[in-house]
Design an enzyme around this catalytic site. Sequence first.
Site, PDB file in Angstrom:
ATOM      1  CG  ASN A 212      -9.628  -2.121 -24.045  1.00 46.53           C
ATOM      2  OD1 ASN A 212      -9.120  -2.845 -24.893  1.00 46.53           O
ATOM      3  ND2 ASN A 212      -9.094  -0.945 -23.689  1.00 46.53           N
ATOM      4  CG  ASP A 280     -11.975   6.581 -22.814  1.00 46.72           C
ATOM      5  OD1 ASP A 280     -11.182   7.003 -23.683  1.00 46.72           O
ATOM      6  OD2 ASP A 280     -13.011   5.961 -23.102  1.00 46.72           O
ATOM      7  CE  LYS A 290      -6.215  -9.801  -3.517  1.00 45.83           C
ATOM      8  NZ  LYS A 290      -6.203 -11.275  -3.403  1.00 45.83           N
ATOM      9  N   PRO A 307      -4.439  10.751 -20.540  1.00 48.95           N
ATOM     10  CG  PRO A 307      -2.190  10.346 -20.978  1.00 48.95           C
ATOM     11  CD  PRO A 307      -3.253  10.099 -19.953  1.00 48.95           C
ATOM     12  CG  ASP A 308      -7.292  12.571 -26.820  1.00 45.75           C
ATOM     13  OD1 ASP A 308      -6.692  11.949 -27.724  1.00 45.75           O
ATOM     14  OD2 ASP A 308      -8.481  12.913 -26.906  1.00 45.75           O
ATOM     15  CB  ILE A 309      -2.327   8.843 -27.206  1.00 43.22           C
ATOM     16  CG1 ILE A 309      -2.026   8.380 -25.774  1.00 43.22           C
ATOM     17  CG2 ILE A 309      -1.118   8.611 -28.110  1.00 43.22           C
ATOM     18  CD1 ILE A 309      -1.771   6.891 -25.655  1.00 43.22           C
ATOM     19  CE  LYS A 344     -10.371  12.112 -29.546  1.00 41.50           C
ATOM     20  NZ  LYS A 344     -10.227  12.180 -28.092  1.00 41.50           N
TER      21      LYS A 344
END
Length: 407
Positions: A212, A280, A290, A307-309, A344
């Site tokens: 991103n 995500d 490649k 994983p959701d840190i 969270k």
Amino acid sequence: MTSLAGKSVLLIVGGGIAAYKVHELVRLLKTRGAGVRIILTKAAEQFVTPLSLASLSGERVYTSLFSLTDEVEMGHIQLSRAADLLVVAPATADLMAKMANGLADDLASTALLATDKPVLIAPAMNVRMWRHPATQRNVDILRRDGINIVGPNDGEMACGEFGPGRMAEPGEIVSSIIAMLTPRAQPLVGKKVVITAGPTREPIDPVRYISNHSSGKQGYALARAAMELGAETILISGPVSLPIPPGVQMMPVETAREMLETCESEMPADIAIFTAAVADWRVAVDSPEKLKKAGGAPPSLTLTENPDILATISRSANRPQIVVGFAAETEHVTEHAAQKLKSKGCDLIIANDVSKETGVFGGDRNTVHLVSATGVEDWPSMSKDEVAGKLMERLAHMLAPQHKVPK
């Protein structure tokens, strides 16, 4: 916001394209109450005007060594003596060479040679000029002479080249000025702060990845602010082109899984701040080779959730006393942040709008909203360094024994 009331800064502006940033630097110093006098070199007048800087500083701008009015009272001596600190921004290769070799052929170099006050320089030049052996010799001499240096940063130059040579951002320069001029209270001495920053990169094959636009600037600004308050500061960073803040322990990572593993290894901590823009999803199985075009048809990628840190650390046995998440949204900013706070299990969510038109990703300013169990607090638009300083002072207050973090 740390006050510089009663402090006087003599700002010497060198002749380079980065001179346009000194308008923001003067504004930030004036906001903190500092008095700012300015010397422009003749080359600097090609980039900024005495009138614009006089309007911002509220003081006359000085340009000539041979002004009869000024030099009757030895103006170059008085300017350097009246200041608490001399700041050279941008510090060009030419100005640095003059400083290193004791030359004094204009008002700027004469004031620098005549001073007995501390000096801070913010170099800015083409990457080849910065890397030239002559410039690096001058840098070594200046450091040995006790000159303080902030930057330069890596990045794209006005000339189109990329590398070290960009002048430090105004907020970074102000942070260095504050550190030099204010014996600051350090409420986070003995405390450990862990901060994540930047993007993650999730490999598709050896040459492609999912990522991103996060620049990492807000996380790095928070690391500087935590250091200023005395914390042991651990910065866990994805790939960015930013200098490591002095005194900060930086731990580079690439993927979300590496970031989580590193975060867990740094627990326990007193405060954990998750500014990183973690991908995500990742490719379920990345290709060891490649990927090639097959008759023009694009490859089919199977994605799996990362994983959701933030949630993992918030619910861990080694949970920090304060856990702060960031919510980068493009719509319904505070509503989505409030939902994230509940799901969270953290103490605060710092929400911001990262729509393309806001310029937050990669930019130097931010408009944030603090979302907690007690409601939403809207902050005005500020530089990312100002956001960092204000937030870290808030968290230091929340960590104090008499303050109970609302759940």
